[in-house]
Design an enzyme around this catalytic site. Structure first.
Site, PDB file in Angstrom:
ATOM      1  N   GLY A 296      44.397  43.028  56.022  1.00  0.00           N
ATOM      2  CA  GLY A 296      44.177  41.360  56.162  1.00  0.00           C
ATOM      3  C   GLY A 296      44.816  40.744  56.439  1.00  0.00           C
ATOM      4  O   GLY A 296      44.610  39.250  55.920  1.00  0.00           O
TER       5      GLY A 296
ATOM      6  N   LYS B 265      35.766  30.312  48.959  1.00  0.00           N
ATOM      7  CA  LYS B 265      35.835  32.404  47.826  1.00  0.00           C
ATOM      8  C   LYS B 265      34.409  32.926  47.941  1.00  0.00           C
ATOM      9  O   LYS B 265      33.604  32.103  47.448  1.00  0.00           O
ATOM     10  CB  LYS B 265      36.852  30.950  46.571  1.00  0.00           C
ATOM     11  CG  LYS B 265      36.786  32.836  45.830  1.00  0.00           C
ATOM     12  CD  LYS B 265      37.589  32.168  44.746  1.00  0.00           C
ATOM     13  CE  LYS B 265      38.112  33.715  44.001  1.00  0.00           C
ATOM     14  NZ  LYS B 265      39.015  34.529  44.484  1.00  0.00           N
TER      15      LYS B 265
ATOM     16  N   THR C  76      40.375  40.700  44.599  1.00  0.00           N
ATOM     17  CA  THR C  76      39.527  40.194  43.584  1.00  0.00           C
ATOM     18  C   THR C  76      38.261  40.941  43.583  1.00  0.00           C
ATOM     19  O   THR C  76      37.605  41.202  44.519  1.00  0.00           O
ATOM     20  CB  THR C  76      39.519  38.490  42.384  1.00  0.00           C
ATOM     21  OG1 THR C  76      38.049  37.901  44.034  1.00  0.00           O
ATOM     22  CG2 THR C  76      40.675  38.398  42.271  1.00  0.00           C
TER      23      THR C  76
ATOM     24  N   HIS D 274      38.224  26.616  42.966  1.00  0.00           N
ATOM     25  CA  HIS D 274      39.436  26.942  43.826  1.00  0.00           C
ATOM     26  C   HIS D 274      38.069  26.705  45.163  1.00  0.00           C
ATOM     27  O   HIS D 274      37.176  26.018  45.808  1.00  0.00           O
ATOM     28  CB  HIS D 274      38.639  28.623  44.203  1.00  0.00           C
ATOM     29  CG  HIS D 274      39.584  29.879  43.438  1.00  0.00           C
ATOM     30  ND1 HIS D 274      39.286  29.385  42.237  1.00  0.00           N
ATOM     31  CD2 HIS D 274      40.362  30.461  43.539  1.00  0.00           C
ATOM     32  CE1 HIS D 274      40.656  30.147  41.475  1.00  0.00           C
ATOM     33  NE2 HIS D 274      41.090  30.531  42.572  1.00  0.00           N
TER      34      HIS D 274
END
Length: 255
Positions: free
Chosen positions: A9, A149, A91, A145
């Protein structure tokens, strides 16, 4: 001898920041870069790959993953199966997936880390919030955020909530006859308290845990204004996992 690191990534904002951090640490060495959208074949002498299967047999010790939730579990499983110790900031893992990866890492005797947040201050916030919840059981979590996201609530908010659940006796918060006149107005429920997610341009990563009691309140807050704030934790994770034989969930286990 330098620790050889793969960054998956590397085209993303966190991945590119991790690459810069590794380049500037004499104890670390970039072994390979992975991103399905990469057009380059190499960058500054470091080979670039678009398919992780091409990394089988590569001479590297650590796999740093800042990808997206839908591929992170598969990537981490692949890393462990091929002898790379994962340090994962992506996450969206389920508890079952984390447990599976812990078992696999123990079988392989490979250290690893999945961290919802790599900022040291954020980890301290989680610990402080868990401690405070014993004395202030009425609380709400608000995480904020950037608007790109993909998952909500954030991994940091979920980890904070899990630590609070371990420390706090269950309490159903709010009025017994509470009604939402607009669906979702009170946020997501977790163990009797609420979690709220804010997504706005201009934000990076921020979290508040607000506690209330008779005649007083307590607010704990952490702010990451720049992604460089996460790099001390990533650096620590890379250097720690090579000394361990099982994956852990949460940076607090390395502090």
């Amino acid at each position: 001898m330098s620790i050889k690191v793969i960054v998956a990534g590397f085209k993303g904002r966190m991945g590119s920041t991790a690459v810069d951090m590794i380049k500037n640490d004499s104890e670390l060495e970039l072994a390979a870069l992975l991103d399905p959208f990469a057009a380059e074949k190499e960058i500054d002498g470091v080979p670039v790959f678009t398919d992780k299967s091409d990394l089988v047999g590569l001479d590297a010790e650590v796999w740093v993953d800042f990808t997206i939730p839908k591929v992170a579990y598969e990537n981490t499983h692949f890393a462990l199966e091929n002898g790379f110790r994962p340090v994962v900031g992506t996450t969206g893992f389920t508890q079952e997936q984390i447990a599976d990866l812990m078992t696999l890492s123990a079988d392989k005797k490979l250290g690893g880390l999945i961290a919802p947040n790599f900022a040291i201050g954020a980890v301290l916030l989680m610990e402080f919030a868990a401690k405070a919840s014993k004395y202030f059981p009425d609380l709400e979590i608000i995480e904020l955020h950037h608007d790109k996201k993909k998952d909500a609530p954030s991994g940091t908010a979920v980890k904070t909530a899990e630590l609070i659940r371990e420390a706090r006796a269950y309490k159903k918060q709010g009025a017994a006859d509470e009604e939402e006149t607009l669906v979702g107005a009170r946020g997501a429920e977790f163990d009797g308290f609420r979690i709220h997610s804010v997504r706005l341009p201009g934000l990076v990563a921020h979290q508040e845990v607000i506690f209330g009691a008779q005649g007083e309140g307590l607010t704990l807050r952490h702010d990451s204004y720049d992604r460089i704030s996460f790099m001390s934790g990533v650096n620590l994770g890379i250097k720690e996992v090579v000394q361990r034989e099982q994956l852990v969930y949460g940076l607090e286990h390395l502090l």
